[in-house]
Motif scaffolding. Sequence first.
Motif, PDB file in Angstrom:
ATOM      1  N   LYS A 112       0.835  -1.201   0.000  1.00 37.80           N
ATOM      2  CA  LYS A 112       0.000   0.000   0.000  1.00 37.80           C
ATOM      3  C   LYS A 112       0.873   1.256   0.000  1.00 37.80           C
ATOM      4  CE  LYS A 112      -3.191   2.575   2.962  1.00 37.80           C
ATOM      5  NZ  LYS A 112      -3.892   2.566   4.256  1.00 37.80           N
ATOM      6  N   SER A 137     -11.308   1.038  -0.252  1.00 35.49           N
ATOM      7  CA  SER A 137     -10.856   0.930   1.129  1.00 35.49           C
ATOM      8  C   SER A 137     -10.435  -0.503   1.446  1.00 35.49           C
ATOM      9  CB  SER A 137     -11.963   1.391   2.078  1.00 35.49           C
ATOM     10  OG  SER A 137     -11.556   1.278   3.406  1.00 35.49           O
ATOM     11  N   SER A 138     -11.229  -1.473   1.034  1.00 39.09           N
ATOM     12  CA  SER A 138     -10.893  -2.886   1.248  1.00 39.09           C
ATOM     13  C   SER A 138      -9.633  -3.265   0.482  1.00 39.09           C
ATOM     14  CB  SER A 138     -12.047  -3.786   0.802  1.00 39.09           C
ATOM     15  OG  SER A 138     -13.166  -3.596   1.616  1.00 39.09           O
ATOM     16  N   ASP A 168      -6.672  -1.789   2.306  1.00 41.89           N
ATOM     17  CA  ASP A 168      -6.476  -2.517   3.566  1.00 41.89           C
ATOM     18  C   ASP A 168      -5.738  -3.832   3.303  1.00 41.89           C
ATOM     19  OD1 ASP A 168      -7.744  -0.540   5.007  1.00 41.89           O
ATOM     20  OD2 ASP A 168      -9.631  -1.644   5.238  1.00 41.89           O
ATOM     21  N   GLU A 169      -6.105  -4.510   2.229  1.00 38.16           N
ATOM     22  CA  GLU A 169      -5.460  -5.775   1.872  1.00 38.16           C
ATOM     23  C   GLU A 169      -4.002  -5.541   1.470  1.00 38.16           C
ATOM     24  OE1 GLU A 169      -5.432  -9.858   1.659  1.00 38.16           O
ATOM     25  OE2 GLU A 169      -7.123  -8.621   2.294  1.00 38.16           O
ATOM     26  N   ASP A 173      -2.094  -3.233   2.508  1.00 38.93           N
ATOM     27  CA  ASP A 173      -1.352  -2.851   3.702  1.00 38.93           C
ATOM     28  C   ASP A 173      -0.896  -4.069   4.496  1.00 38.93           C
ATOM     29  OD1 ASP A 173      -0.236  -0.722   5.148  1.00 38.93           O
ATOM     30  OD2 ASP A 173      -1.881  -0.734   6.593  1.00 38.93           O
ATOM     31  N   GLU A 174      -1.570  -5.199   4.287  1.00 48.17           N
ATOM     32  CA  GLU A 174      -1.214  -6.431   4.997  1.00 48.17           C
ATOM     33  C   GLU A 174       0.088  -7.043   4.484  1.00 48.17           C
ATOM     34  OE1 GLU A 174      -2.753  -7.911   7.694  1.00 48.17           O
ATOM     35  OE2 GLU A 174      -3.842  -6.010   7.723  1.00 48.17           O
TER      36      GLU A 174
END
Length: 153
Positions: A77, A122-123, A126-127, A129-130
């Motif tokens: 991300k 957003s999802s 978020d993914e 960023d993992e």
Amino acid sequence: MKINKSVEQATYVLLILALQKKHTPLKSRVLSKTMGVSDSYLKKILMMLKHNELITASASKKVGYQLARPIDEISLKDVLYALELNHNQIEFNHLANNIFDDQDHVEESENKIINTLQAGLSSFYDELDELKLSDLLKDGAYQNGCIDWNAKG
């Protein structure tokens, strides 16, 4: 979905810097030669990474680039955010206003689309960023660096 080639190049720049022996600075020409890419294009990517505080550029006689923080704190991300200007901006041309007469319904429908796209983005982020970039490297390879890219050329 098409990911810009700069995302791939930026990711590998960060991985190369993470693996650099003793994390000493690397010049852009070493990075571009190692990757087989244009030095002038890579310098644009390096400036975006620097601007977004993923890398630093030393101002000494041995000008070069280093990670600004540990690779296990940098996610995919972060890379996309550094390279995309409008990563969460959804632009609408409001064409429905030219087609339909019921403006209240048009606005309500557009808001549903925008909210759905925002939730999806957003999802997505978020993914991303993992996944930390350190997850792409062998355990122990990046802590002190294990490759002298300057000597490989």
